[in-house]
Design an enzyme around this catalytic site. Structure first.
Site, PDB file in Angstrom:
ATOM      1  N   SER A 280       0.883  -1.251  -0.043  1.00 51.06           N
ATOM      2  CA  SER A 280       0.003   0.003   0.052  1.00 51.06           C
ATOM      3  C   SER A 280       0.961   1.147   0.025  1.00 51.06           C
ATOM      4  CB  SER A 280      -0.987  -0.174   1.138  1.00 51.06           C
ATOM      5  OG  SER A 280      -1.844   1.148   1.221  1.00 51.06           O
TER       6      SER A 280
ATOM      7  N   HIS B   1      -2.846  -1.067  -3.064  1.00 45.45           N
ATOM      8  CA  HIS B   1      -3.884  -0.104  -2.957  1.00 45.45           C
ATOM      9  C   HIS B   1      -4.011   0.875  -3.730  1.00 45.45           C
ATOM     10  CE1 HIS B   1      -4.313  -2.055   1.424  1.00 45.45           C
ATOM     11  NE2 HIS B   1      -4.870  -2.818   0.595  1.00 45.45           N
TER      12      HIS B   1
ATOM     13  N   ASP C  82      -4.157  -4.587   6.287  1.00 47.02           N
ATOM     14  CA  ASP C  82      -4.617  -5.538   5.327  1.00 47.02           C
ATOM     15  C   ASP C  82      -3.424  -6.587   4.871  1.00 47.02           C
ATOM     16  OD1 ASP C  82      -6.312  -6.544   3.368  1.00 47.02           O
ATOM     17  OD2 ASP C  82      -5.604  -5.134   1.627  1.00 47.02           O
TER      18      ASP C  82
END
Length: 358
Positions: free
Chosen positions: A182, A208, A304
């Protein structure tokens, strides 16, 4: 004693954006807008007197564009920069240039309904600024980042793919690698993929990133790498020498058909407040690839992918987390390490070796 507030400089040619963002940010207890400028020329005048902790920057402005200003900032005094960009193809391509130049985050804004969008997305913006303020500044010019998606109720990967009770599967010799990242991931992925030779295991990636950005990002990496890199399409086969990047706004899962691996690109709710979600990808790899897979979790805020990496480890996969020193934001790898999900903790410059050698 209360901590020091995060000092923010806003640079945007829209008076509406400046007005709304100043109001939102100054209502946040730990953030203070030191100044708001209509273009980089005015911003440089502000910087002559005071320097912020974070700069929030539009990319398309008169007199001097955001990219030129960003490069100037990063060469003179590296500072965390959050890009505010419209969700257009031109905006996506320009924002990717900004990430390459050292920006930390992308916040996407629509071309219409801007005021309401900014008010509704206040939590997203605040999260991005906090992440930027806590980023590893010495890594900004080398590897940078991605967007924080709209906050929502925090669903787990169960919302897309229920946990499996076992991992027994037909034998196959194909090996695949799953990567999740991310904040900081755009240039971290560039560093890893450009170090790979043409012959390497097939790779699936969740970065992401909003829709419209991933296709441009994949195209850019494809031009820099010996391997083929492209945005994933539903039912694509995972092949040696090919890296598939999950499209923004979609989840991506790995499935098996006989001895071959494919990807499914699907809609679904946000998982861990993201779509695509790393946990969704990693869980599918645990189920359908198991010991034939390697899982790698890299720079990014939040958690995540941490649980998904643990599921991969439990299914027999080899697992790797990026080390703190080379991360822009040591969030996702840190959470995976806390769960004992990572067999190895590696600096960014060595991660390509984990792809080539299990």
């Amino acid at each position: 004693m209360p901590g020091k507030k995060i000092s923010v400089l806003l640079v945007d040619d829209s008076a509406v954006v400046r007005q709304v963002l100043v109001a939102i940010l100054n209502e946040t207890p730990d953030i203070h807008v030191m100044a708001a400028a209509s273009d980089p020329i005015f911003a440089m005048g502000k910087l002559a007197h005071e320097w912020p902790d974070v700069i929030v920057l539009d990319v398309e402005m008169p007199r001097m564009d955001g990219i030129t200003f960003l490069k100037k900032i990063m060469s003179e005094r590296p500072t965390p920069v959050v890009i505010c960009s419209s969700l257009t193809q031109k905006g996506a391509e320009t924002s990717l240039q900004a990430l390459s130049a050292g920006a930390v985050e992308i916040i996407t804004k629509p071309t219409t309904g801007l005021k309401n969008f900014l008010i509704e997305s206040a939590a997203e913006l605040v999260a991005a600024i906090r992440a930027a303020a806590n980023s590893n500044v010495k890594n900004l010019g080398k590897r940078t980042a991605t967007p924080v998606l709209t906050p929502a109720s925090k669903l787990t990967a169960d919302a897309i793919l229920p946990a499996a009770s076992g991992h027994s599967m037909a034998q196959t010799t194909e090996r695949i690698v799953a990567i999740g990242t991310s904040t900081g991931g755009t240039q971290a992925l560039e560093a890893v993929l450009t170090a790979l030779p043409r012959v390497c295991p097939g790779i699936v990636i969740v970065q992401h990133m909003p829709e419209k950005f991933t296709a441009s990002f994949a195209e850019r990496l494809n031009g820099l790498s010996q391997i083929e890199v492209r945005e994933a399409r539903n039912n694509d086969r995972i092949l040696p020498g090919l890296a598939l990047i999950a499209p923004g706004g979609k989840h991506m899962m790995v499935t098996r058909s006989g001895a071959y691996y494919h990807v499914q690109v699907i809609d679904g709710p946000l998982v861990n407040r993201h779509r695509p979600s790393v946990d969704v990808l990693f869980r599918s790899v645990a189920r359908f690839a198991g010991k034939n897979a390697t899982g790698i979790i890299m720079t990014g805020m939040g958690d995540d992918g941490a649980r998904g990496l643990k599921e991969m480890l439990d299914a027999g996969s080899s697992t790797v987390a990026q080390d703190e020193a080379s991360c822009v934001v040591f969030g996702m790898p840190k959470e995976a390490i806390k769960l004992n999900a990572a067999q190895r903790i590696m600096p960014l410059q060595e991660i390509h070796q984990a792809i080539l050698h299990r």
